[in-house]
Write an enzyme that holds these catalytic residues in place. Structure first.
Site, short mmCIF file in Angstrom:
data_model
loop_
_atom_site.label_atom_id
_atom_site.label_comp_id
_atom_site.label_asym_id
_atom_site.label_seq_id
_atom_site.Cartn_x
_atom_site.Cartn_y
_atom_site.Cartn_z
N SER A 1 5.51 1.03 -6.63
CA SER A 1 5.45 1.91 -5.46
C SER A 1 6.87 2.28 -5.03
O SER A 1 7.62 2.85 -5.81
CB SER A 1 4.65 1.23 -4.35
OG SER A 1 4.25 2.15 -3.37
N GLU B 1 11.96 -1.03 13.17
CA GLU B 1 12.59 0.13 13.79
C GLU B 1 13.22 1.04 12.72
O GLU B 1 13.04 2.26 12.74
CB GLU B 1 13.66 -0.31 14.80
CG GLU B 1 13.10 -0.95 16.05
CD GLU B 1 12.63 -2.39 15.83
OE1 GLU B 1 12.97 -2.98 14.78
OE2 GLU B 1 11.92 -2.92 16.71
N HIS C 1 -4.06 0.79 -6.02
CA HIS C 1 -2.60 0.90 -5.96
C HIS C 1 -1.94 -0.47 -6.06
O HIS C 1 -0.83 -0.59 -6.59
CB HIS C 1 -2.20 1.59 -4.64
CG HIS C 1 -0.73 1.78 -4.47
ND1 HIS C 1 0.04 2.52 -5.36
CD2 HIS C 1 0.14 1.33 -3.51
CE1 HIS C 1 1.29 2.53 -4.95
NE2 HIS C 1 1.38 1.81 -3.84
#
Length: 265
Positions: free
Chosen positions: A84, A177, A236
């Site tokens: 990925s 964040e 996946h």
């Protein structure tokens, strides 16, 4: 950036790169099986696991981290496996430094640009919404995630990032964040005017839509020696769905049998 990593075995160097929200621990089982024949390194990428945090998060920075890691550990032409997001890091690195990569394996990702996927944004929002001042157990955290992440498998994948900060408090290892601010970069395509002509294997999950037939022309343009193989029963998360079949394909491509006897899916 000095990355945290796990190391198993001896022999020819092999690096495994996890995907977004992943950690090195996700690949330990397969890494140990490959370590029967290889010197396997599994780093936590920046903003993940136990590696340092940074406000910069894109494929060029991640590829630079990999370059530094290879130099730091004096690895000669390692083979690189990426899943990925880790697959895009591996592709970016191989295109930038083709002379440094012996073989390349990309698991269930294409070089193309992807539209943003709600599941990723839902995962980040759910994790950022957890008030760790108000929870005192892993079970409570999972209950809070359940509404936003109803799929138990994905929820448990997310929970791998939870750690005990003190005796009674928890936190996420992820730099949420920075990931939230840079998520658009994760969906960007691999851009290069160069090619990697070395041996390359793309493995896709038959139940996944991350790597489709329409991706073949772009793959062959950037990786002209590439082969594409499918594990039909896998989603996946190929390494979780079909570890033995995945390890078999690794073994055939890498040229060394590395499947532990008696290990079945």
């Amino acid at each position: 950036m000095k990355l945290f990593y796990r190391h198993y075995g001896e022999g020819q160097p092999l690096i495994i790169l996890h995907g977004i929200f992943g950690i090195s621990d996700n690949w330990v089982t397969l890494g140990k099986r490959l370590a029967e024949k290889f010197s396997v390194y599994i780093p936590d990428q920046r903003n993940h696991g136990q590696s340092p945090h940074s406000v910069t998060f894109n494929y060029f920075a991640l590829a630079d981290d990999l370059h530094e890691f290879i130099r730091e550990h004096k690895l000669e032409k390692p083979m690189i496996i990426g899943h990925s997001m880790g697959g895009k890091v591996a592709m970016t690195f191989a295109l930038e430094h083709p002379e440094m990569v012996e073989k390349l394996v990309v698991v269930d990702i294409s070089p193309r640009k992807y539209p943003g996927r709600n599941v990723h944004f839902d995962m980040i929002s759910a994790m950022m919404a957890v008030n760790f001042d108000a929870v005192h157990s892993r079970e409570e955290v999972e209950q809070l995630l359940e509404t936003s992440i109803p799929n138990k498998r994905i929820r448990l994948f997310v929970m791998k990032n939870l750690y005990r900060k003190t005796r009674t408090t928890f936190d996420w290892r992820l730099n949420l964040e920075a990931l939230s601010a840079n998520m658009d970069f994760v969906f960007e395509g691999v851009e290069s005017s160069d090619v990697y002509e070395g041996p390359t294997l793309f493995i896709r999950g038959g139940r996944s839509d991350y790597l489709v037939d329409d991706d073949t022309p772009l793959i062959m343009k950037l990786f002209p020696s590439a082969r594409i193989q499918t594990i039909e029963k896998a989603s996946h998360w190929v390494h979780a769905d079909a570890p033995t079949e995945l390890c078999r394909l690794f073994s055939l491509f890498l040229g060394k049998e590395c499947i532990a006897p008696g290990f079945e899916d």
